[in-house]
Write a protein that holds these residues in place. Structure first.
Motif, PDB file in Angstrom:
ATOM      1  N   VAL A 204      26.243  39.832  51.557  1.00  0.00           N
ATOM      2  CA  VAL A 204      25.204  40.779  52.079  1.00  0.00           C
ATOM      3  C   VAL A 204      25.334  42.187  51.678  1.00  0.00           C
ATOM      4  O   VAL A 204      24.042  42.950  51.377  1.00  0.00           O
ATOM      5  CB  VAL A 204      25.301  40.776  53.672  1.00  0.00           C
ATOM      6  CG1 VAL A 204      24.708  39.439  54.231  1.00  0.00           C
ATOM      7  CG2 VAL A 204      26.719  41.016  54.000  1.00  0.00           C
ATOM      8  N   ASP A 205      26.400  42.870  51.355  1.00  0.00           N
ATOM      9  CA  ASP A 205      26.524  44.093  50.679  1.00  0.00           C
ATOM     10  C   ASP A 205      25.895  44.339  49.333  1.00  0.00           C
ATOM     11  O   ASP A 205      25.414  45.178  49.042  1.00  0.00           O
ATOM     12  CB  ASP A 205      27.821  44.604  50.939  1.00  0.00           C
ATOM     13  CG  ASP A 205      28.997  43.790  50.246  1.00  0.00           C
ATOM     14  OD1 ASP A 205      29.143  42.363  50.210  1.00  0.00           O
ATOM     15  OD2 ASP A 205      29.629  44.331  49.152  1.00  0.00           O
ATOM     16  N   GLU A 206      26.365  43.107  48.479  1.00  0.00           N
ATOM     17  CA  GLU A 206      25.745  43.153  47.182  1.00  0.00           C
ATOM     18  C   GLU A 206      24.240  42.917  47.078  1.00  0.00           C
ATOM     19  O   GLU A 206      23.421  43.718  46.316  1.00  0.00           O
ATOM     20  CB  GLU A 206      26.109  42.026  46.465  1.00  0.00           C
ATOM     21  CG  GLU A 206      27.614  42.093  46.061  1.00  0.00           C
ATOM     22  CD  GLU A 206      28.220  40.592  45.615  1.00  0.00           C
ATOM     23  OE1 GLU A 206      29.322  40.692  44.976  1.00  0.00           O
ATOM     24  OE2 GLU A 206      27.599  39.674  45.979  1.00  0.00           O
ATOM     25  N   ALA A 207      23.488  42.279  48.381  1.00  0.00           N
ATOM     26  CA  ALA A 207      22.192  42.220  48.415  1.00  0.00           C
ATOM     27  C   ALA A 207      21.457  43.626  48.759  1.00  0.00           C
ATOM     28  O   ALA A 207      20.322  43.869  48.207  1.00  0.00           O
ATOM     29  CB  ALA A 207      21.801  41.096  49.494  1.00  0.00           C
ATOM     30  N   VAL A 208      22.081  44.307  49.606  1.00  0.00           N
ATOM     31  CA  VAL A 208      21.508  45.621  50.064  1.00  0.00           C
ATOM     32  C   VAL A 208      21.462  46.742  49.057  1.00  0.00           C
ATOM     33  O   VAL A 208      20.418  47.162  48.858  1.00  0.00           O
ATOM     34  CB  VAL A 208      22.099  46.220  51.283  1.00  0.00           C
ATOM     35  CG1 VAL A 208      23.639  46.874  51.210  1.00  0.00           C
ATOM     36  CG2 VAL A 208      21.210  47.039  52.071  1.00  0.00           C
ATOM     37  N   MET A 209      22.651  46.597  48.003  1.00  0.00           N
ATOM     38  CA  MET A 209      22.522  47.441  47.018  1.00  0.00           C
ATOM     39  C   MET A 209      21.566  47.110  46.161  1.00  0.00           C
ATOM     40  O   MET A 209      20.776  48.176  45.490  1.00  0.00           O
ATOM     41  CB  MET A 209      24.043  47.648  46.316  1.00  0.00           C
ATOM     42  CG  MET A 209      25.177  48.218  47.148  1.00  0.00           C
ATOM     43  SD  MET A 209      26.760  48.269  46.549  1.00  0.00           S
ATOM     44  CE  MET A 209      27.105  46.652  46.235  1.00  0.00           C
ATOM     45  N   ARG A 210      21.384  45.791  45.824  1.00  0.00           N
ATOM     46  CA  ARG A 210      20.248  45.193  44.891  1.00  0.00           C
ATOM     47  C   ARG A 210      18.940  45.699  45.244  1.00  0.00           C
ATOM     48  O   ARG A 210      18.180  46.219  44.793  1.00  0.00           O
ATOM     49  CB  ARG A 210      20.559  43.801  44.642  1.00  0.00           C
ATOM     50  CG  ARG A 210      19.353  43.433  43.891  1.00  0.00           C
ATOM     51  CD  ARG A 210      19.376  41.542  43.768  1.00  0.00           C
ATOM     52  NE  ARG A 210      19.327  40.929  45.103  1.00  0.00           N
ATOM     53  CZ  ARG A 210      18.291  40.915  46.037  1.00  0.00           C
ATOM     54  NH1 ARG A 210      17.267  41.425  45.766  1.00  0.00           N
ATOM     55  NH2 ARG A 210      18.555  40.145  46.976  1.00  0.00           N
ATOM     56  N   GLU A 211      18.751  45.625  46.830  1.00  0.00           N
ATOM     57  CA  GLU A 211      17.298  45.634  47.213  1.00  0.00           C
ATOM     58  C   GLU A 211      16.995  47.292  47.110  1.00  0.00           C
ATOM     59  O   GLU A 211      15.904  47.567  46.782  1.00  0.00           O
ATOM     60  CB  GLU A 211      17.224  45.412  48.754  1.00  0.00           C
ATOM     61  CG  GLU A 211      17.120  43.965  48.725  1.00  0.00           C
ATOM     62  CD  GLU A 211      15.923  43.419  48.277  1.00  0.00           C
ATOM     63  OE1 GLU A 211      14.694  44.182  48.268  1.00  0.00           O
ATOM     64  OE2 GLU A 211      15.664  42.230  48.193  1.00  0.00           O
TER      65      GLU A 211
END
Length: 165
Positions: A50-57
């Motif tokens: 989830v933390d990787e996803a938010v940084m990507r988004e």
């Protein structure tokens, strides 16, 4: 093109705060948030945490590189009695204060840095964002604990915990 997400959705959103105390906000070009100030957000893809996803988004939507400071909230709801819609909300910090904003034109109408007080007074601010502005989330965030292995038997390639320290 709309992706099939099944009946359980997991999304992420991030509050990025600059050195002046302004929040990074966006106006979506679609959905129920069309034309409303909200947070950079999106869905978690297979193979990412989830933390990787938010940084990507955040990077995809606004061009801002950031890192996750902590988890500050979790939104959960059921849409039309059939879809479980869940979102982890993170507090993020910019990697470099000199970065320039841009917008992902196929998803956004605008991206901007606004002070929390400006968001509270703007009738186009989303309900979730107004709730967040009225709370001091920085003091209540769960911090990320990385580098833990719950056991090889599970086969995790990435594993993170979020706890209040």
């Amino acid at each position: 093109m709309r992706k099939e997400r099944g009946k359980v959705w997991l999304g992420v959103a991030g509050v990025v705060v600059n050195g002046l105390g302004q929040w990074l906000v966006v106006k979506k070009a679609y959905s129920g948030l069309k034309g409303r100030w909200s947070l950079p957000a999106g869905f978690v893809n297979g193979g990412e945490t989830v933390d990787e996803a938010v940084m990507r988004e955040i990077k995809e939507e606004t061009g801002i590189d950031c890192f996750v400071s902590g988890l500050i909230g979790f939104r959960s709801g059921v849409i039309r009695e059939g879809i479980s819609d869940n979102m982890a909300i993170f507090y993020c910090r910019m990697k470099d204060e000199e970065q320039l904003l841009y917008i992902q034109e196929d998803e956004l109408l605008e991206s901007k840095w606004l002070f929390p007080q400006e968001l509270m007074q703007d009738e186009m601010t989303s309900v979730l964002l107004k709730e967040m502005v009225s709370n001091q989330f920085e003091k209540h965030q769960l911090e990320m604990i990385n580098g833990i292995n719950p056991g090889d038997v599970f086969g995790y390639s990435s594993y993170k915990l979020f706890f209040k320290k």
